[in-house]
Design a protein around this motif. Structure first.
Motif, short mmCIF file in Angstrom:
data_model
loop_
_atom_site.label_atom_id
_atom_site.label_comp_id
_atom_site.label_asym_id
_atom_site.label_seq_id
_atom_site.Cartn_x
_atom_site.Cartn_y
_atom_site.Cartn_z
N PRO A 44 0.83 -1.21 0.00
CA PRO A 44 0.00 0.00 0.00
C PRO A 44 0.86 1.26 0.00
O PRO A 44 1.82 1.37 0.77
CB PRO A 44 -0.80 -0.12 1.31
CG PRO A 44 -0.73 -1.56 1.68
CD PRO A 44 0.60 -2.05 1.19
N VAL A 45 0.55 2.20 -0.87
CA VAL A 45 1.26 3.48 -0.95
C VAL A 45 0.44 4.56 -0.24
O VAL A 45 0.98 5.38 0.50
CB VAL A 45 1.50 3.88 -2.42
CG1 VAL A 45 2.20 5.23 -2.51
CG2 VAL A 45 2.32 2.80 -3.13
N GLU A 46 -0.84 4.55 -0.46
CA GLU A 46 -1.79 5.45 0.19
C GLU A 46 -3.15 4.79 0.03
O GLU A 46 -3.27 3.75 -0.63
CB GLU A 46 -1.77 6.84 -0.47
CG GLU A 46 -2.12 6.85 -1.94
CD GLU A 46 -1.97 8.21 -2.58
OE1 GLU A 46 -2.89 8.60 -3.33
OE2 GLU A 46 -0.95 8.88 -2.35
N PRO A 47 -4.21 5.33 0.66
CA PRO A 47 -5.52 4.69 0.52
C PRO A 47 -5.90 4.47 -0.94
O PRO A 47 -5.83 5.40 -1.76
CB PRO A 47 -6.47 5.68 1.21
CG PRO A 47 -5.61 6.34 2.24
CD PRO A 47 -4.25 6.47 1.61
N LEU A 48 -6.24 3.23 -1.25
CA LEU A 48 -6.68 2.84 -2.59
C LEU A 48 -5.63 3.03 -3.67
O LEU A 48 -5.94 3.29 -4.83
CB LEU A 48 -7.98 3.57 -2.97
CG LEU A 48 -9.16 3.37 -2.00
CD1 LEU A 48 -10.39 4.09 -2.50
CD2 LEU A 48 -9.45 1.90 -1.76
N LEU A 49 -4.35 2.89 -3.30
CA LEU A 49 -3.26 2.89 -4.28
C LEU A 49 -2.23 1.86 -3.84
O LEU A 49 -1.64 1.97 -2.77
CB LEU A 49 -2.62 4.27 -4.39
CG LEU A 49 -1.44 4.37 -5.39
CD1 LEU A 49 -1.93 4.07 -6.81
CD2 LEU A 49 -0.79 5.75 -5.34
N GLN A 50 -2.02 0.84 -4.71
CA GLN A 50 -1.12 -0.26 -4.39
C GLN A 50 0.05 -0.30 -5.38
O GLN A 50 -0.15 -0.08 -6.58
CB GLN A 50 -1.86 -1.61 -4.45
CG GLN A 50 -3.24 -1.62 -3.80
CD GLN A 50 -3.23 -1.20 -2.35
OE1 GLN A 50 -2.29 -1.53 -1.61
NE2 GLN A 50 -4.26 -0.48 -1.91
N HIS A 51 1.23 -0.57 -4.85
CA HIS A 51 2.43 -0.76 -5.68
C HIS A 51 2.66 -2.26 -5.80
O HIS A 51 2.93 -2.94 -4.81
CB HIS A 51 3.63 -0.09 -5.02
CG HIS A 51 4.90 -0.23 -5.79
ND1 HIS A 51 6.14 -0.40 -5.21
CD2 HIS A 51 5.15 -0.22 -7.13
CE1 HIS A 51 7.07 -0.50 -6.13
NE2 HIS A 51 6.49 -0.38 -7.31
N VAL A 52 2.51 -2.79 -7.01
CA VAL A 52 2.62 -4.23 -7.25
C VAL A 52 3.89 -4.52 -8.03
O VAL A 52 4.12 -3.94 -9.10
CB VAL A 52 1.39 -4.77 -8.01
CG1 VAL A 52 1.47 -6.29 -8.16
CG2 VAL A 52 0.10 -4.37 -7.30
N VAL A 53 4.72 -5.42 -7.50
CA VAL A 53 5.96 -5.81 -8.16
C VAL A 53 5.94 -7.32 -8.39
O VAL A 53 5.58 -8.09 -7.49
CB VAL A 53 7.20 -5.42 -7.32
CG1 VAL A 53 8.48 -5.81 -8.06
CG2 VAL A 53 7.20 -3.93 -7.02
N HIS A 54 6.32 -7.74 -9.58
CA HIS A 54 6.50 -9.16 -9.90
C HIS A 54 7.98 -9.39 -10.20
O HIS A 54 8.52 -8.78 -11.13
CB HIS A 54 5.66 -9.57 -11.12
CG HIS A 54 4.18 -9.56 -10.88
ND1 HIS A 54 3.40 -8.46 -11.14
CD2 HIS A 54 3.35 -10.50 -10.40
CE1 HIS A 54 2.14 -8.73 -10.85
NE2 HIS A 54 2.08 -9.97 -10.39
#
Length: 304
Positions: A218-228
């Protein structure tokens, strides 16, 4: 690796901007205060005769594993109650790093892992062959219609002592003009560990074995940082895992087009074939507590 609060308790300078590591301490760029990574205790104040005992910075439980630095967060301040497993093949260097992708997703953290229990979306959203791209307006194109991905999936939570984990087994095949193309048969075992980490381990008869580590931060409410991050057999040409990562990335970006534009339904309209979604929500509920931050929205009108 040690993880501490970003801001100095003295006058609030950001330790990550101009700060530096000195031994096992982080030094503040503003006044030179040094804080020990192990327990956050201030060990040095350059201009003070004595460092007061109460001079500390908050430390966070963390670990280095599988090529990642992971931080434990609990809104109630509870110490870690489970550990992230080590992937033996990564630790032994049998599998080596072959690249990664990064995305930002405008959705709640829960939306992303919930896909594991949504079997119907696999058949519809991910059936068009990956060559047809990510824009959902064009994935059902006449050009690629004869080639289809076929998916069979099963999701289950794990029992104690691993109730924080769940397992998704996906069997993939490919058809061309309705004929089974067996060369593309492979199995993916996706193990979710906690709310934000997934081990996507796959094996293929000819192309070997590897894993994609998916982290959702989670970066901020309703914003996700996704890494593969992909790790693959050392003895396989790098082009193979890079191709797999690219194909996975295309399929994931189809999901992102949905996530970035959907609403969360707390009471969705489901049919009996969707029962795994409710089971997944009950399983995921363990990661919330009474003190979990909630976002409230204006309801009952258009005054937003």
């Amino acid at each position: 690796v040690y993880v501490v609060d970003a801001y100095c308790p003295h006058l609030g300078a950001n330790l990550a901007v101009g700060g530096r590591v000195v031994g096992n301490c982080i030094e503040c760029p503003f006044h030179g205060w040094q804080f020990r990574g192990e327990d956050g205790k201030c060990t040095t104040i350059p201009y003070a005769e004595k460092v007061p005992d109460f001079a500390k910075i908050k430390t966070w439980p963390s670990c280095e594993i599988n090529g990642m630095v992971l931080v434990w967060y609990h809104c109630d301040g509870v110490d870690p109650v489970w550990a992230v497993p080590e992937q033996e093949e990564i630790a032994s260097k049998e599998w080596v790093y072959r690249g990664h992708t990064e995305h930002f997703v405008n959705a709640h953290l829960q939306e992303i892992p919930e896909n594991a229990a949504d079997f119907a979306h696999l058949t519809f959203l991910h059936e068009p062959v990956f060559m047809s791209g990510v824009d959902l307006r064009y994935t059902h194109s006449k050009l690629w219609e004869p080639v289809k991905h076929c998916w069979k999936a099963e999701w289950q939570p794990e029992p104690e002592p691993n109730k924080h984990c769940s397992q998704l087994v996906v069997k993939h095949s490919l058809t061309v003009f309705g004929k089974h193309f067996s060369l593309m048969d492979f199995t993916v075992r996706a193990r979710q560990v906690g709310p934000g980490l997934v081990f996507l381990t796959f094996e293929h008869a000819f192309l070997g074995r590897g894993t994609i580590l998916q982290s959702v931060t989670p970066v901020e409410p309703l914003l996700q940082h996704v890494v593969h991050r992909i790790y693959y057999q050392r003895n396989m040409p790098a082009v193979i895992p890079k191709f797999i990562l690219k194909a996975e990335c295309i399929q994931f970006e189809r999901d992102i087009m949905i996530w970035n534009n959907k609403q969360y339904r707390s009471k969705p309209l489901l049919v009996k074939e969707d029962s795994a979604i409710q089971r997944h929500r009950r399983w995921f509920a363990q990661f919330y507590s009474e003190n979990s931050t909630r976002i409230t929205f204006q309801k009952g009108g258009l005054d937003w």
